[in-house]
Design an enzyme around this catalytic site. Structure first.
Site, PDB file in Angstrom:
ATOM      1  N   HIS A 219      25.484  14.208  41.529  1.00 11.57           N
ATOM      2  CA  HIS A 219      24.155  13.587  41.883  1.00 11.57           C
ATOM      3  C   HIS A 219      23.009  14.401  42.875  1.00 11.57           C
ATOM      4  CE1 HIS A 219      26.301  13.783  45.869  1.00 11.57           C
ATOM      5  NE2 HIS A 219      25.186  13.190  46.667  1.00 11.57           N
TER       6      HIS A 219
ATOM      7  N   HIS B 184      18.261  15.207  45.479  1.00 12.46           N
ATOM      8  CA  HIS B 184      19.094  14.242  45.524  1.00 12.46           C
ATOM      9  C   HIS B 184      18.901  13.159  44.565  1.00 12.46           C
ATOM     10  CE1 HIS B 184      21.795  11.153  47.302  1.00 12.46           C
ATOM     11  NE2 HIS B 184      22.466  12.250  48.132  1.00 12.46           N
TER      12      HIS B 184
END
Length: 166
Positions: free
Chosen positions: A71, A86
């Site tokens: 992620h 992110h």
């Protein structure tokens, strides 16, 4: 002077431009719906509310860290700038589901090189938010940071920050 004469050493640029790694809507860091990012606890930056599921490199440098949960990716420029991309908020809990990482730690990257593909619909349905923070994690080492307030941004094309490192 000797470095220039004999070609030893590499001249490192202190200035660097950061481009958006995602196509979508620019979000001011203060408006990211997560206090860790909005209050700049991790550093200065911005967010993108993506309209497609591909992340490209926002800088020229190398891949410093690929999170095991896919992620997030850490990047490092030659001048020492460290950047965290992110994807979404609270996406660590997805444990890699919906993400396809296209690079490895240590890979050299240029602006626009694909880093991650992700299933936007899956993340939208299973995470807190798809808004994706892009954070300078070593803000304390920057002499100046100039963030441009953009609206719609295009991955690898729209410049959003100019940074001068110490």
């Amino acid at each position: 002077m000797f470095k220039k004469l004999f070609g030893k050493g590499k001249e490192v640029q202190k200035d660097i431009a950061i481009y958006t790694p995602l196509t979508g809507e620019f979000v001011k860091i203060e408006d990211i719906p997560d206090p860790v990012f909005a209050q700049k606890m991790m550093g200065e930056g911005f967010g993108i509310n993506p309209t497609e599921g591909e992340v490209v490199s926002p800088i020229a440098g190398r891949v410093d860290n690929v999170f095991p949960t896919k992620h997030a990716i850490g990047l490092k420029a030659d001048n020492g700038l460290e950047l965290l991309v992110h994807i979404g908020l609270d996406t660590v809990q997805l444990d890699g589901e919906g993400f396809e990482v296209l690079v490895s730690s240590g890979d050299e990257v240029n602006v626009g090189d694909p880093l991650v593909r992700f299933n936007l619909e899956y993340i939208n349905n299973n995470a807190k938010s798809v808004i994706s923070p892009i954070i300078i994690t070593n803000t304390d080492q920057a002499a100046s940071i100039n963030i441009y307030d953009e609206n719609a941004v295009i991955k690898g094309e729209t410049k959003v920050i100019d940074v001068t490192m110490n």
